[in-house]
Design an enzyme around this catalytic site. Structure first.
Site, PDB file in Angstrom:
ATOM      1  N   GLY A  46       0.877  -1.174   0.000  1.00 29.56           N
ATOM      2  CA  GLY A  46       0.000   0.000   0.000  1.00 29.56           C
ATOM      3  C   GLY A  46       0.902   1.207   0.000  1.00 29.56           C
ATOM      4  O   GLY A  46       1.775   1.321  -0.853  1.00 29.56           O
ATOM      5  N   GLU A  47       0.743   2.055   0.985  1.00 31.28           N
ATOM      6  CA  GLU A  47       1.598   3.231   1.116  1.00 31.28           C
ATOM      7  C   GLU A  47       2.160   3.235   2.534  1.00 31.28           C
ATOM      8  O   GLU A  47       1.403   3.407   3.499  1.00 31.28           O
ATOM      9  CB  GLU A  47       0.750   4.478   0.828  1.00 31.28           C
ATOM     10  N   SER A  48       3.465   3.036   2.643  1.00 23.24           N
ATOM     11  CA  SER A  48       4.057   2.857   3.967  1.00 23.24           C
ATOM     12  C   SER A  48       3.887   4.087   4.865  1.00 23.24           C
ATOM     13  O   SER A  48       3.735   3.953   6.076  1.00 23.24           O
ATOM     14  CB  SER A  48       5.544   2.505   3.840  1.00 23.24           C
ATOM     15  N   CYS A  77       6.101  -5.419   0.329  1.00 23.25           N
ATOM     16  CA  CYS A  77       6.221  -4.092  -0.290  1.00 23.25           C
ATOM     17  C   CYS A  77       6.155  -2.979   0.772  1.00 23.25           C
ATOM     18  O   CYS A  77       7.076  -2.880   1.572  1.00 23.25           O
ATOM     19  CB  CYS A  77       5.183  -3.932  -1.388  1.00 23.25           C
ATOM     20  N   ARG A 103      12.897   3.043  -0.637  1.00 23.09           N
ATOM     21  CA  ARG A 103      11.533   3.123  -1.189  1.00 23.09           C
ATOM     22  C   ARG A 103      11.585   3.480  -2.680  1.00 23.09           C
ATOM     23  O   ARG A 103      12.494   4.155  -3.137  1.00 23.09           O
ATOM     24  CB  ARG A 103      10.729   4.212  -0.475  1.00 23.09           C
ATOM     25  N   ILE A 137       5.256  -3.317  -7.717  1.00 26.29           N
ATOM     26  CA  ILE A 137       4.491  -2.085  -7.926  1.00 26.29           C
ATOM     27  C   ILE A 137       5.100  -0.972  -7.078  1.00 26.29           C
ATOM     28  O   ILE A 137       5.016  -1.010  -5.849  1.00 26.29           O
ATOM     29  CB  ILE A 137       3.006  -2.280  -7.544  1.00 26.29           C
ATOM     30  N   HIS A 174       4.621  -8.470  -4.504  1.00 26.12           N
ATOM     31  CA  HIS A 174       3.251  -8.682  -3.999  1.00 26.12           C
ATOM     32  C   HIS A 174       2.782 -10.123  -4.202  1.00 26.12           C
ATOM     33  O   HIS A 174       2.082 -10.405  -5.184  1.00 26.12           O
ATOM     34  CB  HIS A 174       2.283  -7.759  -4.755  1.00 26.12           C
ATOM     35  N   GLU A 176       0.434 -11.659  -3.021  1.00 25.07           N
ATOM     36  CA  GLU A 176      -1.017 -11.815  -2.878  1.00 25.07           C
ATOM     37  C   GLU A 176      -1.743 -11.548  -4.190  1.00 25.07           C
ATOM     38  O   GLU A 176      -2.964 -11.639  -4.254  1.00 25.07           O
ATOM     39  CB  GLU A 176      -1.538 -10.891  -1.759  1.00 25.07           C
TER      40      GLU A 176
HETATM   41  N1  GLN Z   1       5.860   2.889  -2.828  1.00 26.77           N
HETATM   42  C1  GLN Z   1       5.136   2.429  -1.682  1.00 26.77           C
HETATM   43  C2  GLN Z   1       5.760   2.957  -0.384  1.00 26.77           C
HETATM   44  O1  GLN Z   1       6.753   3.590  -0.414  1.00 26.77           O
HETATM   45  C3  GLN Z   1       5.068   0.926  -1.639  1.00 26.77           C
HETATM   46  C4  GLN Z   1       4.307   0.411  -2.831  1.00 26.77           C
HETATM   47  C5  GLN Z   1       3.594  -0.878  -2.602  1.00 26.77           C
HETATM   48  O2  GLN Z   1       3.353  -1.294  -1.472  1.00 26.77           O
HETATM   49  N2  GLN Z   1       3.190  -1.490  -3.699  1.00 26.77           N
HETATM   50  O3  GLN Z   1       5.225   2.739   0.649  1.00 26.77           O
END
Ligand code: GLN
Length: 192
Positions: A46-48, A77, A103, A137, A174, A176
């Site tokens: 997701g987005e860390s 990720c 990242r 991703i 990923h 999943e």
């Molecule tokens: N770019 C996202 C981050 O820095 C990670 C991307 C992902 O989880 N697919 O958190």
């Protein structure tokens, strides 16, 4: 066996589907009390930064750090970023795993890609040998690992994309999203 999936943000629903596919009981973790009776935890992609901020707001940081001292945790990720000790910038991290992560190491969304991986440890554990198809991703790379960390997989150019430290697992990609349940099976073996 009950596996929690951190359900603050990101693709936790896909992890839950994969766990159901292999017959594992799951629980969505949003509050500290949801960790009760859980044998292992998956932190999704997701987005860390968002996952970190929400973990602070819901007072999950300390309970998650405590949980990770004695239980299996797998970060995929953004989850791998959140699990790490060092990302060279300031954002909430669990700091449980002795890895340094960069990242967005492959660039922007358009630079996302898929590739086949040879992961000996995974093939051994699951008695299989066909390549593991991995989806990246806006993925991070694992820049360096501490002395107790085992590298599980690297790209052809040597960049590390999967690592393990005891019961802690980090993958840049990923697992999943492909329907291949082998990595989830591997994690279950660490949690049990
Ligand atoms: N770019 C996202 C981050 O820095 C990670 C991307 C992902 O989880 N697919 O958190």
């Amino acid at each position: 066996m009950k596996i929690g999936v951190l359900a603050l943000q990101g693709d936790f629903a896909e992890h839950i589907s994969m766990l159901k596919k292999i017959g594992v009981e799951t629980v969505e973790v949003r509050l500290p009390k949801h960790l009760d009776g859980v044998d292992g935890l998956i932190i999704p992609g997701g987005e860390s930064t968002t996952i970190g901020k929400l973990a602070v707001i819901y007072e999950l940081m300390e309970p998650l750090k405590e949980f990770g001292k004695s239980h299996a945790i797998w970060g995929t990720c953004a989850g791998a970023i959140f699990l790490s000790k060092d990302i060279g910038r300031d954002q909430p991290l669990l700091g449980l795993m002795d890895i340094k992560v960069q990242r967005n190491a492959f660039g922007r969304q358009v630079d996302s890609f898929e590739t086949d991986l040879e992961i000996d440890e995974l093939f051994k554990a699951t008695g299989t040998e066909h390549p593991y198809h991995a989806v990246f991703i806006r993925a991070p790379i694992i820049e360096s690992v501490g002395a107790k960390v085992k590298v599980l997989a690297a790209l052809e150019d040597g960049r590390i994309i999967a690592a393990q430290e005891g019961k802690l697992l980090a993958t840049s990609f990923h697992p999943e999203l492909t329907g291949d349940t082998r990595f989830h099976e591997y994690f279950i073996s660490l949690a049990s």
